[in-house]
Design a protein around this motif. Structure first.
Motif, PDB file in Angstrom:
ATOM      1  N   VAL A  41       2.968 -52.465  47.367  1.00 28.56           N
ATOM      2  CA  VAL A  41       2.941 -51.423  46.334  1.00 28.56           C
ATOM      3  C   VAL A  41       1.500 -51.029  46.021  1.00 28.56           C
ATOM      4  N   HIS A  42       0.626 -52.021  45.925  1.00 31.80           N
ATOM      5  CA  HIS A  42      -0.778 -51.760  45.609  1.00 31.80           C
ATOM      6  C   HIS A  42      -1.422 -50.844  46.661  1.00 31.80           C
ATOM      7  N   LYS A  43      -1.062 -51.040  47.927  1.00 29.07           N
ATOM      8  CA  LYS A  43      -1.633 -50.234  49.008  1.00 29.07           C
ATOM      9  C   LYS A  43      -0.922 -48.892  49.184  1.00 29.07           C
ATOM     10  N   ALA A  44       0.404 -48.891  49.076  1.00 32.35           N
ATOM     11  CA  ALA A  44       1.174 -47.673  49.344  1.00 32.35           C
ATOM     12  C   ALA A  44       1.311 -46.765  48.129  1.00 32.35           C
ATOM     13  N   LEU A  45       1.349 -47.345  46.943  1.00 27.02           N
ATOM     14  CA  LEU A  45       1.546 -46.583  45.709  1.00 27.02           C
ATOM     15  C   LEU A  45       0.547 -47.062  44.648  1.00 27.02           C
ATOM     16  N   PRO A  46      -0.742 -46.826  44.885  1.00 25.61           N
ATOM     17  CA  PRO A  46      -1.753 -47.373  43.971  1.00 25.61           C
ATOM     18  C   PRO A  46      -1.602 -46.899  42.527  1.00 25.61           C
ATOM     19  N   ALA A  47      -1.127 -45.683  42.318  1.00 25.17           N
ATOM     20  CA  ALA A  47      -0.945 -45.202  40.945  1.00 25.17           C
ATOM     21  C   ALA A  47       0.136 -46.008  40.228  1.00 25.17           C
ATOM     22  N   LEU A  48       1.200 -46.347  40.943  1.00 26.08           N
ATOM     23  CA  LEU A  48       2.256 -47.178  40.345  1.00 26.08           C
ATOM     24  C   LEU A  48       1.716 -48.560  40.003  1.00 26.08           C
ATOM     25  N   ALA A  49       0.963 -49.159  40.912  1.00 26.93           N
ATOM     26  CA  ALA A  49       0.388 -50.484  40.652  1.00 26.93           C
ATOM     27  C   ALA A  49      -0.551 -50.424  39.452  1.00 26.93           C
ATOM     28  N   SER A  50      -1.358 -49.402  39.367  1.00 26.15           N
ATOM     29  CA  SER A  50      -2.280 -49.251  38.244  1.00 26.15           C
ATOM     30  C   SER A  50      -1.524 -49.086  36.932  1.00 26.15           C
ATOM     31  N   HIS A  51      -0.495 -48.256  36.941  1.00 28.30           N
ATOM     32  CA  HIS A  51       0.316 -48.053  35.739  1.00 28.30           C
ATOM     33  C   HIS A  51       0.974 -49.364  35.308  1.00 28.30           C
ATOM     34  N   TRP A  52       1.541 -50.080  36.252  1.00 24.11           N
ATOM     35  CA  TRP A  52       2.193 -51.363  35.937  1.00 24.11           C
ATOM     36  C   TRP A  52       1.175 -52.342  35.372  1.00 24.11           C
ATOM     37  N   ASN A  53      -0.002 -52.401  35.976  1.00 20.58           N
ATOM     38  CA  ASN A  53      -1.049 -53.305  35.488  1.00 20.58           C
ATOM     39  C   ASN A  53      -1.408 -52.995  34.034  1.00 20.58           C
ATOM     40  N   GLN A  54      -1.472 -51.710  33.696  1.00 15.54           N
ATOM     41  CA  GLN A  54      -1.839 -51.308  32.338  1.00 15.54           C
ATOM     42  C   GLN A  54      -0.720 -51.581  31.336  1.00 15.54           C
ATOM     43  N   THR A  55       0.504 -51.401  31.760  1.00 12.66           N
ATOM     44  CA  THR A  55       1.624 -51.571  30.832  1.00 12.66           C
ATOM     45  C   THR A  55       2.170 -52.994  30.783  1.00 12.66           C
ATOM     46  N   HIS A  56       1.786 -53.814  31.737  1.00 21.70           N
ATOM     47  CA  HIS A  56       2.255 -55.201  31.801  1.00 21.70           C
ATOM     48  C   HIS A  56       1.081 -56.153  32.043  1.00 21.70           C
ATOM     49  N   PRO A  57       0.184 -56.293  31.068  1.00 19.09           N
ATOM     50  CA  PRO A  57      -0.996 -57.139  31.278  1.00 19.09           C
ATOM     51  C   PRO A  57      -0.657 -58.607  31.574  1.00 19.09           C
ATOM     52  N   GLU A  58       0.417 -59.112  30.977  1.00 23.26           N
ATOM     53  CA  GLU A  58       0.799 -60.498  31.279  1.00 23.26           C
ATOM     54  C   GLU A  58       1.318 -60.615  32.709  1.00 23.26           C
ATOM     55  N   GLY A  59       2.060 -59.600  33.148  1.00 27.92           N
ATOM     56  CA  GLY A  59       2.529 -59.586  34.532  1.00 27.92           C
ATOM     57  C   GLY A  59       1.368 -59.482  35.506  1.00 27.92           C
ATOM     58  N   LYS A  60       0.390 -58.669  35.146  1.00 27.44           N
ATOM     59  CA  LYS A  60      -0.809 -58.534  35.981  1.00 27.44           C
ATOM     60  C   LYS A  60      -1.516 -59.874  36.107  1.00 27.44           C
TER      61      LYS A  60
END
Length: 85
Positions: A41-60
């Motif tokens: 996901v990080h390589k193919a959909l970087p915007a999704l990975a970035s959004h998830w990282n921002q909205t789920h800091p504990e998951g990140k």
């Protein structure tokens, strides 16, 4: 998915975990699945990975921990293989 596919896929995950970390425990198999999926996901959909990282800091933070563990185990496995040569 068919039972045969699920078994075949689990064999693939098992072998990947063995080659990457040397650990094939059920816990590591789940970590390898998460590691591989997030890496894709990080390589193919970087915007999704970035959004998830921002909205789920504990998951990140959890994912970062998995990445560090996989990296450490892989480095140790590679060092052990070099020592055998």
């Amino acid at each position: 998915m068919t039972p045969q596919f699920e078994e075949d896929f689990q064999d693939l995950v098992y072998k990947a975990a063995e080659l990457i970390t040397g650990d094939t425990s059920p816990e590591m198999l789940e970590k390898i699945k998460a590691w591989a999926f997030y890496n894709h996901v990080h390589k193919a959909l970087p915007a999704l990975a970035s959004h998830w990282n921002q909205t789920h800091p504990e998951g990140k933070a959890g994912m970062r921990s998995i990445f560090e563990e996989v990296k450490t185990l892989n480095q140790a496995l590679q060092a052990a293989k070099k020592g055998q040569d």
